[in-house]
Design a protein around this motif. Structure first.
Motif, PDB file in Angstrom:
ATOM      1  N   PRO A  54       0.977  19.739  19.282  1.00  0.00           N
ATOM      2  CA  PRO A  54       0.945  20.787  20.310  1.00  0.00           C
ATOM      3  C   PRO A  54       2.164  21.693  20.217  1.00  0.00           C
ATOM      4  N   THR A  55       1.947  22.995  20.275  1.00  0.00           N
ATOM      5  CA  THR A  55       3.067  23.933  20.320  1.00  0.00           C
ATOM      6  C   THR A  55       3.473  24.236  21.753  1.00  0.00           C
ATOM      7  N   ASP A  56       2.602  23.927  22.703  1.00  0.00           N
ATOM      8  CA  ASP A  56       2.908  24.092  24.126  1.00  0.00           C
ATOM      9  C   ASP A  56       2.604  22.768  24.808  1.00  0.00           C
ATOM     10  N   HIS A  57       3.624  21.999  25.137  1.00  0.00           N
ATOM     11  CA  HIS A  57       3.427  20.679  25.730  1.00  0.00           C
ATOM     12  C   HIS A  57       2.792  20.748  27.111  1.00  0.00           C
ATOM     13  N   ASN A  58       2.842  21.910  27.750  1.00  0.00           N
ATOM     14  CA  ASN A  58       2.253  22.044  29.074  1.00  0.00           C
ATOM     15  C   ASN A  58       0.731  21.981  29.055  1.00  0.00           C
ATOM     16  N   VAL A  59       0.128  22.162  27.891  1.00  0.00           N
ATOM     17  CA  VAL A  59      -1.331  22.039  27.792  1.00  0.00           C
ATOM     18  C   VAL A  59      -1.761  20.620  28.129  1.00  0.00           C
ATOM     19  N   ILE A  60      -0.884  19.639  27.864  1.00  0.00           N
ATOM     20  CA  ILE A  60      -1.203  18.231  28.090  1.00  0.00           C
ATOM     21  C   ILE A  60      -0.467  17.665  29.293  1.00  0.00           C
ATOM     22  N   GLY A  61       0.811  17.998  29.452  1.00  0.00           N
ATOM     23  CA  GLY A  61       1.542  17.557  30.625  1.00  0.00           C
ATOM     24  C   GLY A  61       2.569  16.481  30.363  1.00  0.00           C
ATOM     25  N   ALA A  62       3.327  16.169  31.427  1.00  0.00           N
ATOM     26  CA  ALA A  62       4.482  15.276  31.317  1.00  0.00           C
ATOM     27  C   ALA A  62       4.095  13.824  31.123  1.00  0.00           C
ATOM     28  N   ILE A  63       2.849  13.469  31.338  1.00  0.00           N
ATOM     29  CA  ILE A  63       2.436  12.094  31.094  1.00  0.00           C
ATOM     30  C   ILE A  63       2.549  11.755  29.609  1.00  0.00           C
ATOM     31  N   VAL A  64       2.556  12.788  28.763  1.00  0.00           N
ATOM     32  CA  VAL A  64       2.685  12.596  27.317  1.00  0.00           C
ATOM     33  C   VAL A  64       4.010  13.154  26.804  1.00  0.00           C
ATOM     34  N   ALA A  66       7.746  14.541  27.810  1.00  0.00           N
ATOM     35  CA  ALA A  66       8.710  14.519  28.908  1.00  0.00           C
ATOM     36  C   ALA A  66       9.204  15.909  29.298  1.00  0.00           C
ATOM     37  N   ASP A  67       9.170  16.856  28.358  1.00  0.00           N
ATOM     38  CA  ASP A  67       9.671  18.194  28.669  1.00  0.00           C
ATOM     39  C   ASP A  67       8.588  19.112  29.240  1.00  0.00           C
ATOM     40  N   ALA A  68       7.390  18.579  29.444  1.00  0.00           N
ATOM     41  CA  ALA A  68       6.289  19.397  29.962  1.00  0.00           C
ATOM     42  C   ALA A  68       6.338  19.483  31.480  1.00  0.00           C
ATOM     43  N   VAL A  69       5.656  20.480  31.999  1.00  0.00           N
ATOM     44  CA  VAL A  69       5.493  20.655  33.443  1.00  0.00           C
ATOM     45  C   VAL A  69       4.132  20.119  33.838  1.00  0.00           C
ATOM     46  N   ASP A  70       4.082  19.291  34.870  1.00  0.00           N
ATOM     47  CA  ASP A  70       2.800  18.844  35.403  1.00  0.00           C
ATOM     48  C   ASP A  70       2.290  19.893  36.387  1.00  0.00           C
ATOM     49  N   PRO A 235     -12.063  29.490  25.784  1.00  0.00           N
ATOM     50  CA  PRO A 235     -10.649  29.108  25.871  1.00  0.00           C
ATOM     51  C   PRO A 235     -10.088  29.119  27.284  1.00  0.00           C
ATOM     52  N   ASP A 236     -10.620  29.975  28.155  1.00  0.00           N
ATOM     53  CA  ASP A 236     -10.066  30.091  29.505  1.00  0.00           C
ATOM     54  C   ASP A 236     -10.163  28.794  30.291  1.00  0.00           C
ATOM     55  N   ILE A 237     -11.136  27.938  29.976  1.00  0.00           N
ATOM     56  CA  ILE A 237     -11.311  26.693  30.729  1.00  0.00           C
ATOM     57  C   ILE A 237     -10.152  25.735  30.487  1.00  0.00           C
ATOM     58  N   ALA A 238      -9.608  25.746  29.280  1.00  0.00           N
ATOM     59  CA  ALA A 238      -8.517  24.829  28.935  1.00  0.00           C
ATOM     60  C   ALA A 238      -7.143  25.392  29.232  1.00  0.00           C
ATOM     61  N   ARG A 239      -7.058  26.667  29.559  1.00  0.00           N
ATOM     62  CA  ARG A 239      -5.741  27.314  29.654  1.00  0.00           C
ATOM     63  C   ARG A 239      -5.334  27.673  31.069  1.00  0.00           C
ATOM     64  N   ARG A 240      -5.993  27.115  32.049  1.00  0.00           N
ATOM     65  CA  ARG A 240      -5.590  27.360  33.430  1.00  0.00           C
ATOM     66  C   ARG A 240      -4.392  26.472  33.770  1.00  0.00           C
ATOM     67  N   PRO A 241      -3.420  26.970  34.511  1.00  0.00           N
ATOM     68  CA  PRO A 241      -2.253  26.153  34.876  1.00  0.00           C
ATOM     69  C   PRO A 241      -2.594  25.218  36.034  1.00  0.00           C
ATOM     70  N   THR A 242      -3.554  24.300  35.802  1.00  0.00           N
ATOM     71  CA  THR A 242      -3.996  23.377  36.847  1.00  0.00           C
ATOM     72  C   THR A 242      -4.004  21.948  36.328  1.00  0.00           C
ATOM     73  N   TRP A 243      -3.979  21.023  37.256  1.00  0.00           N
ATOM     74  CA  TRP A 243      -4.031  19.589  36.949  1.00  0.00           C
ATOM     75  C   TRP A 243      -5.264  19.262  36.115  1.00  0.00           C
ATOM     76  N   LEU A 244      -6.402  19.851  36.478  1.00  0.00           N
ATOM     77  CA  LEU A 244      -7.638  19.528  35.787  1.00  0.00           C
ATOM     78  C   LEU A 244      -7.598  19.984  34.332  1.00  0.00           C
ATOM     79  N   SER A 245      -7.099  21.184  34.068  1.00  0.00           N
ATOM     80  CA  SER A 245      -7.014  21.652  32.687  1.00  0.00           C
ATOM     81  C   SER A 245      -6.148  20.729  31.836  1.00  0.00           C
ATOM     82  N   GLN A 246      -5.045  20.220  32.411  1.00  0.00           N
ATOM     83  CA  GLN A 246      -4.205  19.293  31.667  1.00  0.00           C
ATOM     84  C   GLN A 246      -4.933  17.988  31.385  1.00  0.00           C
ATOM     85  N   ARG A 247      -5.711  17.508  32.350  1.00  0.00           N
ATOM     86  CA  ARG A 247      -6.476  16.283  32.119  1.00  0.00           C
ATOM     87  C   ARG A 247      -7.465  16.470  30.970  1.00  0.00           C
ATOM     88  N   LEU A 248      -8.139  17.617  30.961  1.00  0.00           N
ATOM     89  CA  LEU A 248      -9.100  17.882  29.896  1.00  0.00           C
ATOM     90  C   LEU A 248      -8.389  17.995  28.550  1.00  0.00           C
TER      91      LEU A 248
END
Length: 361
Positions: A54-64, A66-70, A235-248
């Motif tokens: 990943p080039t943007d860790h925020n796509v997945i989140g801090a659960i994976v 540590a430097d990502a934003v949840d 692509p818009d479904i995966a790129r929203r700054p929301t909890w659900l997008s990170q889960r997906l």
């Protein structure tokens, strides 16, 4: 009477201390029209470079990472009936650009009287309609028409409701009737309706309270497979700054990065490498992300057989839907992926902002 309640928020990722059980893409520049410039390598060659980083860790989140934003849950009210229908129609225009019949069939699911009664939420009806034309299309009939042995609707209701913050949803069995209801955390009311489609495809593979690791792995793999194809087109479904997008994103990257060579799989990655390169998770395959709880096997069902018929590669032995077992997982590992092309997988990698450049040794 509520007989049992099964949360399905964190079944994919078991964060234990001893074992953790679950845009710049660097593609070569395309050549000019005269064919003299550099060109992208074939999609299969790109996929053989996995696992992608990943080039943007925020796509997945801090659960994976540590430097990502949840990200928080989506804010705002649920879309109105008209707004959800408009989002569905825009989605269908991309899915079926030259097939008005398929677009109309999906809209008819959204407007179906049984669907309106059983799934009053416009968001979740739009998600159900989005299963039309996919390997998970048989789930539509299951939600609307499957019955118990006593002739009652098997799915009593699907909707949003209050749940603890860390619980995305619950499947609840209703007494001795054999019926169940599905509740999604109302915190996510404002998210994209089409982002719930893979979840609906997943949950109906659980038709009783006996849940094995193999069952959860199979259902989650089907969900992830659905989202990978969806991300390639939307692509818009995966790129929203929301909890659900990170889960997906979390689930989709795990499946995308599992498989040997250019193939999708469930049990190995190229070079036995980490699914999430540079992360704190040691997992090296999709199956390892599933919590090892419950019995060794659990009963399969007819709906599983219909899914399998839609996702397996031609010429491969059809996996048995009789029982969820490790043998089924091993069979899927050998034959997963006919429903999605290498080109779509590379497009999904773009959506998920994964680097497909060859990794340094």
């Amino acid at each position: 009477m509520i007989r049992s309640v099964r949360p399905f928020t964190a079944s994919f990722i078991a964060l234990a201390a001893s074992a953790i059980a679950l845009t710049a893409l660097g593609l070569a520049a395309c050549g000019g029209d005269d064919g003299t410039g550099p060109r992208d390598p074939p999609a299969a060659e790109i996929l053989a470079r996995r696992p992608f980083t990943p080039t943007d860790h925020n796509v997945i989140g801090a659960i994976v990472y540590a430097d990502a934003v949840d990200y928080p849950p989506a804010t705002g009210a649920e879309p109105t009936d008209g707004d959800a229908l408009a989002q569905l129609q825009a989605y269908l225009a991309i899915e079926f650009p030259a097939n008005a019949t398929s677009r109309a069939a999906a809209v008819s699911v959204f407007n179906d009287p049984v669907a309106r009664q059983r799934i009053p939420s416009p968001t979740l009806r739009a998600a159900l309609a989005a299963l039309h034309g996919t390997f998970a299309e048989p789930a539509i009939d299951y939600y609307l028409h499957a019955t118990t042995g006593g002739g009652l609707p098997l799915v009593a209701s699907v909707g949003f409701g209050p749940l603890p913050h860390d619980v995305f949803g619950r499947r609840t069995s209703l007494g001795a009737s054999g019926q169940f209801s599905l509740t999604i955390n109302a915190e996510h009311l404002g998210d994209n309706p089409l982002a719930f489609a893979g979840l609906l495809a997943h949950e109906v593979l659980h038709d009783d309270d006996q849940l094995s690791r193999a069952e959860e792995a199979t259902a989650t793999a089907m969900e992830a497979l659905f989202y990978l194809r969806q991300f390639a087109q939307h692509p818009d479904i995966a790129r929203r700054p929301t909890w659900l997008s990170q889960r997906l994103g979390l689930v989709a990257v795990a499946l995308l990065n599992t498989g040997v060579g250019s193939r999708l799989g469930l049990l190995a990655s190229n070079g036995n490498s980490r699914l999430y390169p540079g992360s704190k998770l040691p997992n090296t395959n999709f199956y390892s992300m599933i919590s090892d709880v419950g019995p060794a096997s659990s009963p399969g069902n007819a709906l599983l057989g219909q899914y399998l018929a839609g996702i397996q590669e031609p010429g491969k032995p059809l996996c048995s839907p009789t029982t969820f077992t490790l043998s089924l997982v091993e069979c899927l590992d050998r034959s997963l992926g006919a429903v999605i092309s290498p080109e779509e997988l590379v497009a999904a990698a773009r959506t998920l902002e994964l680097s497909t450049e060859p990794r340094l040794p």
